[in-house]
Design a protein around this motif. Structure first.
Motif, PDB file in Angstrom:
ATOM      1  N   LEU A   1       0.845  -1.203  -0.096  1.00 55.08           N
ATOM      2  CA  LEU A   1      -0.030  -0.028   0.046  1.00 55.08           C
ATOM      3  C   LEU A   1       0.934   1.338   0.135  1.00 55.08           C
ATOM      4  N   ASN A   2       1.894   1.385   0.864  1.00 55.19           N
ATOM      5  CA  ASN A   2       2.852   2.584   0.862  1.00 55.19           C
ATOM      6  C   ASN A   2       3.617   2.673  -0.517  1.00 55.19           C
ATOM      7  N   ALA A   3       3.651   1.635  -1.261  1.00 53.63           N
ATOM      8  CA  ALA A   3       4.372   1.625  -2.424  1.00 53.63           C
ATOM      9  C   ALA A   3       3.497   2.305  -3.531  1.00 53.63           C
ATOM     10  N   ILE A   4       2.111   2.042  -3.500  1.00 53.38           N
ATOM     11  CA  ILE A   4       1.295   2.731  -4.260  1.00 53.38           C
ATOM     12  C   ILE A   4       1.001   4.424  -3.685  1.00 53.38           C
ATOM     13  N   LEU A   5       0.872   4.629  -2.627  1.00 54.18           N
ATOM     14  CA  LEU A   5       1.020   6.041  -1.823  1.00 54.18           C
ATOM     15  C   LEU A   5       1.966   6.721  -2.289  1.00 54.18           C
ATOM     16  N   HIS A   6       3.294   6.229  -2.490  1.00 52.04           N
ATOM     17  CA  HIS A   6       4.581   6.991  -2.732  1.00 52.04           C
ATOM     18  C   HIS A   6       4.892   7.149  -4.269  1.00 52.04           C
ATOM     19  N   GLN A   7       3.882   6.637  -5.013  1.00 52.69           N
ATOM     20  CA  GLN A   7       4.101   6.607  -6.660  1.00 52.69           C
ATOM     21  C   GLN A   7       4.312   8.229  -6.997  1.00 52.69           C
ATOM     22  N   THR A   8       5.156   8.549  -8.124  1.00 51.78           N
ATOM     23  CA  THR A   8       5.337   9.852  -8.414  1.00 51.78           C
ATOM     24  C   THR A   8       4.189  10.198  -9.218  1.00 51.78           C
ATOM     25  N   HIS A   9       3.496   9.225  -9.888  1.00 53.26           N
ATOM     26  CA  HIS A   9       2.190   9.645 -10.575  1.00 53.26           C
ATOM     27  C   HIS A   9       1.190   9.425  -9.577  1.00 53.26           C
ATOM     28  N   THR A  10       0.465  10.926  -9.443  1.00 51.57           N
ATOM     29  CA  THR A  10      -0.384  10.962  -8.227  1.00 51.57           C
ATOM     30  C   THR A  10      -1.902  10.885  -8.361  1.00 51.57           C
ATOM     31  N   GLU A  11      -2.237  10.822  -9.988  1.00 48.26           N
ATOM     32  CA  GLU A  11      -3.298  10.523 -10.416  1.00 48.26           C
ATOM     33  C   GLU A  11      -4.046   9.196 -10.390  1.00 48.26           C
ATOM     34  N   LEU A  12      -4.120   8.738  -9.156  1.00 41.27           N
ATOM     35  CA  LEU A  12      -4.440   7.129  -8.863  1.00 41.27           C
ATOM     36  C   LEU A  12      -6.075   7.222  -8.206  1.00 41.27           C
ATOM     37  N   GLU A  13      -6.866   6.334  -8.585  1.00 44.70           N
ATOM     38  CA  GLU A  13      -7.988   5.982  -7.960  1.00 44.70           C
ATOM     39  C   GLU A  13      -7.528   4.777  -7.262  1.00 44.70           C
TER      40      GLU A  13
ATOM     41  N   GLU B   1       4.419   5.971 -13.120  1.00 46.11           N
ATOM     42  CA  GLU B   1       4.617   7.323 -14.210  1.00 46.11           C
ATOM     43  C   GLU B   1       5.235   6.781 -15.462  1.00 46.11           C
ATOM     44  N   GLU B   2       6.295   5.855 -15.308  1.00 42.91           N
ATOM     45  CA  GLU B   2       6.964   5.588 -16.414  1.00 42.91           C
ATOM     46  C   GLU B   2       5.905   4.659 -17.372  1.00 42.91           C
ATOM     47  N   LEU B   3       5.205   3.979 -16.855  1.00 44.00           N
ATOM     48  CA  LEU B   3       4.170   3.117 -17.645  1.00 44.00           C
ATOM     49  C   LEU B   3       3.257   3.880 -18.307  1.00 44.00           C
ATOM     50  N   VAL B   4       2.716   4.845 -17.367  1.00 42.20           N
ATOM     51  CA  VAL B   4       1.466   5.645 -18.202  1.00 42.20           C
ATOM     52  C   VAL B   4       2.313   6.479 -19.089  1.00 42.20           C
ATOM     53  N   ARG B   5       3.275   7.137 -18.940  1.00 37.40           N
ATOM     54  CA  ARG B   5       3.987   7.978 -20.179  1.00 37.40           C
ATOM     55  C   ARG B   5       3.970   6.977 -21.338  1.00 37.40           C
TER      56      ARG B   5
ATOM     57  N   SER C   1       1.815   6.725 -27.103  1.00 35.77           N
ATOM     58  CA  SER C   1       1.929   5.592 -28.147  1.00 35.77           C
ATOM     59  C   SER C   1       0.746   4.942 -28.424  1.00 35.77           C
ATOM     60  N   GLU C   2       0.600   4.173 -29.333  1.00 34.57           N
ATOM     61  CA  GLU C   2      -0.849   3.589 -29.605  1.00 34.57           C
ATOM     62  C   GLU C   2      -0.784   2.180 -28.728  1.00 34.57           C
ATOM     63  N   SER C   3       0.093   2.015 -27.787  1.00 32.66           N
ATOM     64  CA  SER C   3      -0.022   0.675 -27.083  1.00 32.66           C
ATOM     65  C   SER C   3      -1.060   0.400 -26.228  1.00 32.66           C
ATOM     66  N   THR C   4      -1.777  -0.767 -26.251  1.00 29.33           N
ATOM     67  CA  THR C   4      -2.693  -1.202 -25.291  1.00 29.33           C
ATOM     68  C   THR C   4      -2.202  -1.717 -23.938  1.00 29.33           C
ATOM     69  N   LEU C   5      -0.876  -1.861 -23.866  1.00 32.55           N
ATOM     70  CA  LEU C   5      -0.325  -2.475 -22.679  1.00 32.55           C
ATOM     71  C   LEU C   5       1.226  -1.879 -22.420  1.00 32.55           C
ATOM     72  N   ALA C   6       1.268  -1.531 -21.224  1.00 31.12           N
ATOM     73  CA  ALA C   6       2.848  -1.370 -20.853  1.00 31.12           C
ATOM     74  C   ALA C   6       3.179  -1.886 -19.766  1.00 31.12           C
ATOM     75  N   TYR C   7       4.525  -2.623 -19.927  1.00 33.72           N
ATOM     76  CA  TYR C   7       4.852  -3.400 -18.538  1.00 33.72           C
ATOM     77  C   TYR C   7       6.541  -3.325 -18.518  1.00 33.72           C
ATOM     78  N   CYS C   8       6.996  -3.489 -17.210  1.00 36.41           N
ATOM     79  CA  CYS C   8       8.371  -3.279 -17.001  1.00 36.41           C
ATOM     80  C   CYS C   8       8.979  -4.409 -16.616  1.00 36.41           C
TER      81      CYS C   8
END
Length: 304
Positions: A5-17, A85-89, A94-101
């Protein structure tokens, strides 16, 4: 769970539901969730009876989400702050339907164990070393038909409108349905990959993949998934080298369960896998050559 949960709360991409799905958990999970998220907006959905499948929970969460981009952050994994942040970017540019790391395996104490790049080294030593965006159908035919190249849902963000939730609501395979789910999203566009290992994939004795380790069901499911992608959906690799990769991958799986191409037990017990290999190699002589080599290897290993 608190680390997750803390890993989610501390994401640099903050527009999260944030949607938390509690599948009739035991111990003090609800207390941890409520304490950790007490100062953060979130939705908490509690099941009074366990759903019996993580895929049912995936489907529920996707349906509940208001946003277009979905991150299934599984409860025992963790993440680098820049994962979202990196995957949303990548998805927005791009036209990608899925991004993964890339993922790093961690143990119960969050100690790093190994990088999951080794999982795809038999397919390509170089492809997963750098970021890439490729056509989804090419990705499936060349790589994802051979094995599940996306080893952990926590390292993926995908477009909601491209997700086939019915696959999750009626999973064809208890464990390997994620392989088919990623395939269904990939074939609707492109796939983007980030080589930096931003996902922390936790390995412990109670994880699903370890519960099935060494059991025949795991092998059966992997062969069944490959049969569905290659046989039913027609994604057999066109390149001879890639077809050899696929056959080698299946034979390695058999050997990991102490089954061998030259063993009658293998042929009787895994008819679907044998039929799949025959379909892939297209030439029975090549398969018989592999059986002969397998038999020689067994004799050599038993009598050095």
């Amino acid at each position: 769970l608190k680390e997750r949960l803390n890993a989610i709360l501390h994401q640099t991409h903050t527009e999260l539901e944030i949607i938390v799905l509690d599948d009739c958990s035991t111990a003090d999970s609800l207390k941890v969730i409520q304490q950790t998220l007490k100062d953060h907006p979130h939705r908490l959905e509690i099941n009074t009876v366990n759903s019996g499948s993580p895929y049912a929970q995936w489907a529920k969460g996707i349906a509940m989400a208001a946003g277009e981009l979905i991150w299934i952050a599984e409860s025992d994994d963790s993440a680098h702050p820049k994962l979202a942040e990196e995957l949303v970017r990548r998805l927005k540019t791009s036209e990608s339907t899925l991004a993964y790391c890339q993922s790093i395996d961690i143990n119960e104490n969050s100690k790093a164990l190994f990088n999951w790049k080794a999982w795809t080294d038999d397919l390509s030593k170089t492809l997963w070393e750098e970021d890439f965006t490729v056509g989804g159908k090419h990705f499936i035919q060349s790589y994802h038909s051979i094995k599940n190249c996306i080893p952990n849902a926590s390292g993926v963000i995908f477009r909601k409108h491209c997700a086939d939730i019915e696959i999750l609501r009626n999973p064809p395979l208890p464990v390997a349905t994620d392989w088919l789910f990623w395939k269904s999203i990939a074939e609707r566009g492109s796939i983007s990959y980030v080589a930096q290992p931003l996902n922390r994939f936790r390995s412990h004795s109670e994880s699903v993949r370890n519960r099935y380790s060494g059991q025949d069901q795991g092998l059966t499911e992997m062969i069944s998934a490959a049969c569905l992608i290659i046989g039913r959906d027609g994604y057999c690799p066109e390149d001879v080298v890639q077809r050899d990769h696929l056959v080698a991958s299946l034979t390695r799986l058999w050997k990991s369960w102490n089954l061998h191409l030259s063993s009658l037990k293998s042929w009787r017990h895994h008819r679907a896998g044998v039929a799949l290999i025959l379909t892939i190699v297209r030439q029975r002589r090549r398969l018989l050559g592999r059986v002969g080599k397998d038999a020689i290897d067994r004799i050599t290993s038993n009598h050095p």
